[in-house]
Design an enzyme around this catalytic site. Sequence first.
Site, PDB file in Angstrom:
ATOM      1  N   HIS A  31       0.721  -1.207   0.142  1.00  0.00           N
ATOM      2  CA  HIS A  31       0.062  -0.076   0.105  1.00  0.00           C
ATOM      3  C   HIS A  31       0.891   1.233   0.046  1.00  0.00           C
ATOM      4  O   HIS A  31       0.993   1.876   1.000  1.00  0.00           O
ATOM      5  CB  HIS A  31      -0.890   0.041   1.126  1.00  0.00           C
ATOM      6  CG  HIS A  31      -2.078  -1.253   0.936  1.00  0.00           C
ATOM      7  ND1 HIS A  31      -2.310  -1.927   2.150  1.00  0.00           N
ATOM      8  CD2 HIS A  31      -2.695  -1.685   0.090  1.00  0.00           C
ATOM      9  CE1 HIS A  31      -3.092  -2.871   1.624  1.00  0.00           C
ATOM     10  NE2 HIS A  31      -3.336  -2.716   0.315  1.00  0.00           N
ATOM     11  N   HIS A  66      -0.068  -9.874   1.445  1.00  0.00           N
ATOM     12  CA  HIS A  66      -1.241  -9.934   2.285  1.00  0.00           C
ATOM     13  C   HIS A  66      -1.992 -11.260   1.972  1.00  0.00           C
ATOM     14  O   HIS A  66      -2.464 -11.617   2.956  1.00  0.00           O
ATOM     15  CB  HIS A  66      -2.242  -8.866   1.914  1.00  0.00           C
ATOM     16  CG  HIS A  66      -1.645  -7.650   1.837  1.00  0.00           C
ATOM     17  ND1 HIS A  66      -1.517  -7.028   0.446  1.00  0.00           N
ATOM     18  CD2 HIS A  66      -1.617  -6.635   2.728  1.00  0.00           C
ATOM     19  CE1 HIS A  66      -0.859  -5.582   0.761  1.00  0.00           C
ATOM     20  NE2 HIS A  66      -0.812  -5.584   2.137  1.00  0.00           N
ATOM     21  N   CYS A  88       3.512 -13.252   2.736  1.00  0.00           N
ATOM     22  CA  CYS A  88       4.274 -13.329   3.942  1.00  0.00           C
ATOM     23  C   CYS A  88       4.225 -14.600   4.671  1.00  0.00           C
ATOM     24  O   CYS A  88       3.093 -15.113   5.155  1.00  0.00           O
ATOM     25  CB  CYS A  88       4.146 -12.083   4.841  1.00  0.00           C
ATOM     26  SG  CYS A  88       5.175 -12.024   6.203  1.00  0.00           S
ATOM     27  N   HIS A 116     -10.215  -5.755   4.399  1.00  0.00           N
ATOM     28  CA  HIS A 116      -8.905  -5.235   4.145  1.00  0.00           C
ATOM     29  C   HIS A 116      -8.844  -6.852   3.477  1.00  0.00           C
ATOM     30  O   HIS A 116      -9.187  -8.003   4.017  1.00  0.00           O
ATOM     31  CB  HIS A 116      -8.148  -5.388   5.579  1.00  0.00           C
ATOM     32  CG  HIS A 116      -6.717  -5.080   5.192  1.00  0.00           C
ATOM     33  ND1 HIS A 116      -5.546  -5.959   4.921  1.00  0.00           N
ATOM     34  CD2 HIS A 116      -5.822  -3.987   5.004  1.00  0.00           C
ATOM     35  CE1 HIS A 116      -4.523  -5.562   4.807  1.00  0.00           C
ATOM     36  NE2 HIS A 116      -4.343  -4.542   4.808  1.00  0.00           N
ATOM     37  N   GLU A 118      -5.888  -8.968   3.499  1.00  0.00           N
ATOM     38  CA  GLU A 118      -5.413  -9.936   4.525  1.00  0.00           C
ATOM     39  C   GLU A 118      -6.866 -10.664   5.206  1.00  0.00           C
ATOM     40  O   GLU A 118      -6.841 -11.654   5.288  1.00  0.00           O
ATOM     41  CB  GLU A 118      -4.476  -9.368   5.361  1.00  0.00           C
ATOM     42  CG  GLU A 118      -3.878 -10.599   6.177  1.00  0.00           C
ATOM     43  CD  GLU A 118      -2.816  -9.981   7.451  1.00  0.00           C
ATOM     44  OE1 GLU A 118      -2.202  -8.915   7.299  1.00  0.00           O
ATOM     45  OE2 GLU A 118      -3.125 -10.725   8.515  1.00  0.00           O
ATOM     46  N   CYS A 182       2.098  -9.802  14.048  1.00  0.00           N
ATOM     47  CA  CYS A 182       3.649 -10.144  13.612  1.00  0.00           C
ATOM     48  C   CYS A 182       4.782  -9.258  14.277  1.00  0.00           C
ATOM     49  O   CYS A 182       4.477  -8.289  14.830  1.00  0.00           O
ATOM     50  CB  CYS A 182       3.879  -9.944  12.196  1.00  0.00           C
ATOM     51  SG  CYS A 182       3.921  -8.398  11.611  1.00  0.00           S
ATOM     52  N   SER A 210      -2.715   2.317   3.970  1.00  0.00           N
ATOM     53  CA  SER A 210      -1.961   1.185   4.565  1.00  0.00           C
ATOM     54  C   SER A 210      -2.359   1.266   5.927  1.00  0.00           C
ATOM     55  O   SER A 210      -2.616   1.904   6.805  1.00  0.00           O
ATOM     56  CB  SER A 210      -0.262   1.559   4.667  1.00  0.00           C
ATOM     57  OG  SER A 210       0.256   1.229   5.715  1.00  0.00           O
ATOM     58  N   ASN A 212      -1.156  -0.474   8.707  1.00  0.00           N
ATOM     59  CA  ASN A 212      -0.352  -0.386   9.631  1.00  0.00           C
ATOM     60  C   ASN A 212       0.227   0.881   9.791  1.00  0.00           C
ATOM     61  O   ASN A 212       0.515   1.399  10.990  1.00  0.00           O
ATOM     62  CB  ASN A 212       1.013  -1.450   9.541  1.00  0.00           C
ATOM     63  CG  ASN A 212       1.925  -1.028   8.650  1.00  0.00           C
ATOM     64  OD1 ASN A 212       2.864  -0.347   8.946  1.00  0.00           O
ATOM     65  ND2 ASN A 212       1.653  -1.758   7.297  1.00  0.00           N
TER      66      ASN A 212
HETATM   67  S1  SF4 Z   1       3.588  -6.487   8.245  1.00  0.00           S
HETATM   68 FE1  SF4 Z   1       4.221  -8.631   9.253  1.00  0.00          FE
HETATM   69  S2  SF4 Z   1       2.674 -10.079   8.307  1.00  0.00           S
HETATM   70 FE2  SF4 Z   1       2.789  -8.019   6.832  1.00  0.00          FE
HETATM   71  S3  SF4 Z   1       4.209  -8.467   5.435  1.00  0.00           S
HETATM   72 FE3  SF4 Z   1       5.337  -7.505   6.982  1.00  0.00          FE
HETATM   73  S4  SF4 Z   1       6.264  -8.987   8.376  1.00  0.00           S
HETATM   74 FE4  SF4 Z   1       4.645  -9.932   6.943  1.00  0.00          FE
END
Ligand code: SF4
Length: 272
Positions: A31, A66, A88, A116, A118, A182, A210, A212
């Site tokens: 993202h 994702h 991942c 989302h 994921e 994670c 994004s 995160n």
């Molecule tokens: S944020 Fe965490 S789960 Fe997502 S790609 Fe990165 S390490 Fe992998």
Amino acid sequence: MGTCFGVRDALERAFAEQDPGTVTIWGELVHNPAVLARLRDAGFDSRAERARGGRPSRPRVLITAHGVSNRERARLEAQTEGLIDTTCPLVKKAHDVALELAAEGRHVVVIGRRGHVEVEGLLGDVPHGDAVASPSEVAHYPYPRLGVLCQTTTPPDEVAAVLREIRALNPSADVRFVDTVCAPTRDRQEALQELAGEVELAVVVGGRNSNNTAALAATLEKLGCRTVRVEGPDDLRVGDFVGVTRVGLTAGTSTLDATIDAVEARLRSMGA
Ligand code: SF4
């Protein structure tokens, strides 16, 4: 801060591709608009996240970090000449957990953002499930056994709050929780505790959609630290920094080092 190993590996795989003209990227590889533009320039086609479904336009498909549900992976395998799977490993682990919880006969609840990619992938693997992003979205679930896991990028304090509410609203259910946040997300969230105490304002670098990156900004705000979200140096506005003497900098897991460096350089020149 910045790029996690999952995103780095996915990008390395994509940019090592010898024949991008034969590949459709199934959604947004990261993202991050700067990276998406580079992928387009390299010759990849991409399917918008909301438009995934139907036949891919090119003979091969690249699955993003994702991940997708097993059902979707099988469908894509059947309709293409091959998949490039950059899911991942920590997202894969979350899929294994979801399948295990479902195999135990549990209703699966993913602590994460509904819609989302994921989360859609995780829920696509189980016969029945829900996604909840905050305590206010939690419901009473009419199942005797619940299995709870997390979208990998959910801040740990949000996970704790939602889990508490799930237990409170489902007091007679047998609830099994598996923490699938994670390690890179955990590390970046922990680093913010320190940062928030040291600065008056923090710049958070990352794509607007994004998850995160949004979570980093939300955590900083919760800690009482004012934030400015930018995708790159050109989004910085001098007016935001008037009277500010100490500025912090952090970035989402899909933000490239080069972008972070460019934002830092601009901040330093503005400070000077
Ligand atoms: S944020 Fe965490 S789960 Fe997502 S790609 Fe990165 S390490 Fe992998």
